[in-house]
Design a protein around this motif. Structure first.
Motif, PDB file in Angstrom:
ATOM      1  N   VAL A  16     -45.832  26.082 -21.893  1.00 13.07           N
ATOM      2  CA  VAL A  16     -45.501  24.737 -22.354  1.00 13.07           C
ATOM      3  C   VAL A  16     -44.072  24.357 -21.959  1.00 13.07           C
ATOM      4  CG1 VAL A  16     -45.251  23.264 -24.385  1.00 13.07           C
ATOM      5  CG2 VAL A  16     -47.161  24.838 -24.239  1.00 13.07           C
ATOM      6  N   ALA A  17     -43.148  25.333 -22.026  1.00 13.74           N
ATOM      7  CA  ALA A  17     -41.762  25.018 -21.712  1.00 13.74           C
ATOM      8  C   ALA A  17     -41.535  24.809 -20.222  1.00 13.74           C
ATOM      9  CB  ALA A  17     -40.849  26.127 -22.232  1.00 13.74           C
ATOM     10  N   GLU A  18     -42.268  25.576 -19.408  1.00 16.44           N
ATOM     11  CA  GLU A  18     -41.982  25.530 -17.971  1.00 16.44           C
ATOM     12  C   GLU A  18     -42.842  24.537 -17.206  1.00 16.44           C
ATOM     13  OE1 GLU A  18     -42.092  29.531 -16.561  1.00 16.44           O
ATOM     14  OE2 GLU A  18     -40.347  30.093 -17.758  1.00 16.44           O
ATOM     15  N   LEU A  48     -48.000  31.338 -24.167  1.00 16.21           N
ATOM     16  CA  LEU A  48     -48.120  29.911 -24.505  1.00 16.21           C
ATOM     17  C   LEU A  48     -46.796  29.169 -24.420  1.00 16.21           C
ATOM     18  CD1 LEU A  48     -49.649  27.442 -25.748  1.00 16.21           C
ATOM     19  CD2 LEU A  48     -49.000  28.347 -27.950  1.00 16.21           C
ATOM     20  N   LYS A  49     -45.762  29.755 -25.041  1.00 11.31           N
ATOM     21  CA  LYS A  49     -44.469  29.056 -25.096  1.00 11.31           C
ATOM     22  C   LYS A  49     -43.896  28.853 -23.706  1.00 11.31           C
ATOM     23  CE  LYS A  49     -43.166  30.956 -29.514  1.00 11.31           C
ATOM     24  NZ  LYS A  49     -42.174  31.761 -30.195  1.00 11.31           N
ATOM     25  N   GLN A  50     -44.072  29.890 -22.885  1.00  9.19           N
ATOM     26  CA  GLN A  50     -43.559  29.808 -21.533  1.00  9.19           C
ATOM     27  C   GLN A  50     -44.303  28.728 -20.751  1.00  9.19           C
ATOM     28  OE1 GLN A  50     -43.910  33.526 -19.522  1.00  9.19           O
ATOM     29  NE2 GLN A  50     -42.751  32.833 -17.754  1.00  9.19           N
ATOM     30  N   ARG A  68     -52.242  21.925 -17.341  1.00  9.61           N
ATOM     31  CA  ARG A  68     -51.116  22.872 -17.277  1.00  9.61           C
ATOM     32  C   ARG A  68     -51.493  24.118 -16.494  1.00  9.61           C
ATOM     33  NH1 ARG A  68     -48.723  21.405 -22.655  1.00  9.61           N
ATOM     34  NH2 ARG A  68     -46.801  20.412 -22.035  1.00  9.61           N
ATOM     35  N   SER A  98     -45.914  18.327 -19.155  1.00 10.54           N
ATOM     36  CA  SER A  98     -47.248  17.774 -19.357  1.00 10.54           C
ATOM     37  C   SER A  98     -47.633  16.836 -18.220  1.00 10.54           C
ATOM     38  CB  SER A  98     -47.247  17.021 -20.682  1.00 10.54           C
ATOM     39  OG  SER A  98     -48.395  16.245 -20.780  1.00 10.54           O
ATOM     40  N   PRO A 115     -55.388  17.379 -26.334  1.00 14.89           N
ATOM     41  CA  PRO A 115     -54.829  18.724 -26.162  1.00 14.89           C
ATOM     42  C   PRO A 115     -55.600  19.531 -25.117  1.00 14.89           C
ATOM     43  CG  PRO A 115     -55.178  18.255 -28.496  1.00 14.89           C
ATOM     44  CD  PRO A 115     -55.788  17.139 -27.728  1.00 14.89           C
ATOM     45  N   ARG A 143     -54.680  18.155 -21.557  1.00 16.36           N
ATOM     46  CA  ARG A 143     -53.293  18.491 -21.229  1.00 16.36           C
ATOM     47  C   ARG A 143     -53.172  19.965 -20.868  1.00 16.36           C
ATOM     48  NH1 ARG A 143     -51.004  16.451 -25.660  1.00 16.36           N
ATOM     49  NH2 ARG A 143     -50.858  14.439 -24.654  1.00 16.36           N
ATOM     50  N   PHE A 170     -50.257  14.972 -18.605  1.00 15.01           N
ATOM     51  CA  PHE A 170     -51.049  13.983 -19.346  1.00 15.01           C
ATOM     52  C   PHE A 170     -50.107  13.476 -20.431  1.00 15.01           C
ATOM     53  CE2 PHE A 170     -53.899  12.926 -22.858  1.00 15.01           C
ATOM     54  CZ  PHE A 170     -54.873  12.190 -22.238  1.00 15.01           C
ATOM     55  N   THR A 171     -49.491  12.341 -20.212  1.00 18.90           N
ATOM     56  CA  THR A 171     -48.334  11.958 -21.017  1.00 18.90           C
ATOM     57  C   THR A 171     -48.712  11.339 -22.360  1.00 18.90           C
ATOM     58  OG1 THR A 171     -48.234   9.742 -20.134  1.00 18.90           O
ATOM     59  CG2 THR A 171     -47.028  11.438 -18.921  1.00 18.90           C
ATOM     60  N   THR A 222     -50.122  11.813 -14.638  1.00 19.20           N
ATOM     61  CA  THR A 222     -49.045  11.835 -13.655  1.00 19.20           C
ATOM     62  C   THR A 222     -49.597  12.187 -12.276  1.00 19.20           C
ATOM     63  OG1 THR A 222     -48.560  14.136 -14.093  1.00 19.20           O
ATOM     64  CG2 THR A 222     -47.354  12.531 -15.385  1.00 19.20           C
ATOM     65  N   PHE A 254     -54.732  28.822 -27.479  1.00 23.88           N
ATOM     66  CA  PHE A 254     -55.279  28.158 -26.282  1.00 23.88           C
ATOM     67  C   PHE A 254     -55.404  29.105 -25.083  1.00 23.88           C
ATOM     68  CE2 PHE A 254     -54.664  23.385 -27.182  1.00 23.88           C
ATOM     69  CZ  PHE A 254     -54.621  23.592 -28.541  1.00 23.88           C
TER      70      PHE A 254
END
Lengths: 316, 95
Positions: A9-11, A5-7, A37, A14, A30, A33, A16-17, A67, A200
């Motif tokens: 979200v970090a990489e 998950l962290k990877q 991803r 988004s 959520p 978005r 969907f701003t 976007t 998620f």
């Protein structure tokens, strides 16, 4: 690659701003978005929305929250619309008028009103014609955008403005339509039912499969609505959890006709747990209305058993 | 250009077909003023477990390249409180 998950979200920034005008605590952003991803960062996407909360509050002129290319369309033709875009894309690519080295994916987001009811004909048509697209239904169980009118996704006994619970009727009188199975009847390569739950993972993996499986794919995602369901906004994830743990919203997928149940609760909770925090089911807990809960529970149990049987059938 | 368009703009100055030429420009619309409750991030209690940032409907919890969350982006936070409720370590307080 295993899901992290962290990877993710970090990489993956988004697509969907912030700055959309959905209600505070809405369950849909959520979901949208995280589904976007699941796209590879280098791939383009064309997104369209059927009329609904998500369309009218993410695309208020002159602002857009997407976007990617976005097409603002109507209730009944979101699937037909994106199917047409996909057909044009395939044709232009074949004629060499578009670059050959990048992919474009086609995604529709529709609410339950635009999917279960009004847009069902165009959805069914697009799925049958076999366009390479994904239809995502974010199911909040009523026409929330126009003021909580019942839809065919509204569960039985729910209190809505067009099925008010009172002395004449006990809320909505009909059980809900099982759209995921209706779509399964189209024999699609991939159909999934999911929810934003825990980290998620289920949502992301199903979105990835749906987007990168060639052909028409369908995802049905439960997305609670604090306004329409009548629970405090901060309880979003609790409601999601209870929907899964009571088997009201089973997580499963159908891959080439084969059912796979992704999550079987070790300790299946009684349906009251899910109904109790929601104001739309408040009347079911009044003395003398125990039969409603019993009937609801029976319905949930029947559907759950049916699903387990279908999975077993596929394993034979 | 189209960001200057508001309710008083005459139709001649609007974009043809109501097109929007800039992707994701909703970022310029700050929704933070909707907030009635404000989440407070207590970084010393935070274990970076990752439960809060995906649930934020507003994407108002930034995550940096080191995969760590940062303080809230109050430009967009609508104060729904979903993040505070999912935090098992009480590292987010609503006030």
């Amino acid at each position: 690659m295993a899901y992290n998950l962290k990877q993710v979200v970090a990489e993956k920034p988004s697509r969907f701003t912030s700055g959309h005008r959905m209600c505070a605590g809405c369950g849909a952003p959520p979901v949208a978005r995280h589904i976007l991803r699941a796209l590879k960062p280098e791939d383009h996407a064309v997104v369209s929305c059927a009329t609904g909360c998500m369309e009218v509050s993410t695309f208020i002129y002159p602002y857009t929250s997407w976007t990617d290319s976005f097409i603002h369309t109507a209730f009944e033709n979101a699937a037909a619309n994106i199917a047409g875009v996909e057909a044009a894309y395939v044709s232009l690519k074949r004629q060499g008028k578009l670059p050959q080295d990048h992919e474009t994916k086609f995604i529709v987001f529709g609410g339950d009103g635009g999917t279960y009811d009004i847009g069902l004909q165009s959805l069914s048509g697009a799925m049958e014609r076999g366009h390479d697209m994904v239809y995502v239904c974010y199911d909040n169980g009523a026409y929330m955008n126009t003021g909580i009118q019942r839809s065919s996704a509204t569960p039985k006994f729910a209190d809505t403005t067009t099925s008010p619970a009172g002395t004449k009727i006990p809320g909505k009188m009909q059980p809900r339509k099982d759209l995921t199975k209706v779509l399964a009847g189209h024999h699609l390569p991939y159909v999934g039912q999911t929810i934003a739950y825990m980290n998620f993972k289920d949502l992301y993996e199903k979105a990835e499969k749906a987007i990168y499986t060639k052909g028409p794919c369908f995802l049905n995602v439960l997305s609670p609505c604090p306004r329409g369901w009548g629970y405090p906004t901060d309880d979003l994830m609790l409601i999601n959890k209870l929907a899964v743990e009571t088997c009201y919203w089973p997580l499963y997928e159908i891959i080439d006709g084969k059912y796979v149940v992704n999550y079987k609760p070790k300790n299946k909770l009684p349906i009251e747990e899910f109904l109790k925090p929601q104001k739309r089911f408040k009347h079911m807990f009044k003395p003398g209305n125990e039969w409603m809960i019993e009937e609801f529970q029976k319905e949930v149990d029947t559907r759950w058993q049916e699903l387990l049987d279908l999975e077993e059938m596929g394993n034979k | 250009m189209q960001n200057k368009i508001d309710a008083n703009t005459p139709w001649e100055e609007m974009t043809p077909g109501g097109d929007i030429y800039e992707a994701g420009n909703a970022k310029e619309f700050k929704t933070g003023s909707w907030r009635s409750m404000k989440p407070k991030y207590l970084s010393e209690k935070c274990t970076q477990c990752g439960l809060c940032f995906p649930v934020c409907p507003e994407d108002a919890i930034p995550v940096n390249k080191e995969q760590k969350r940062e303080d809230f982006n109050y430009d967009y936070c609508k104060g729904c409180g979903v993040c505070a409720k999912v935090c098992p370590f009480h590292a987010i307080e609503m006030e």
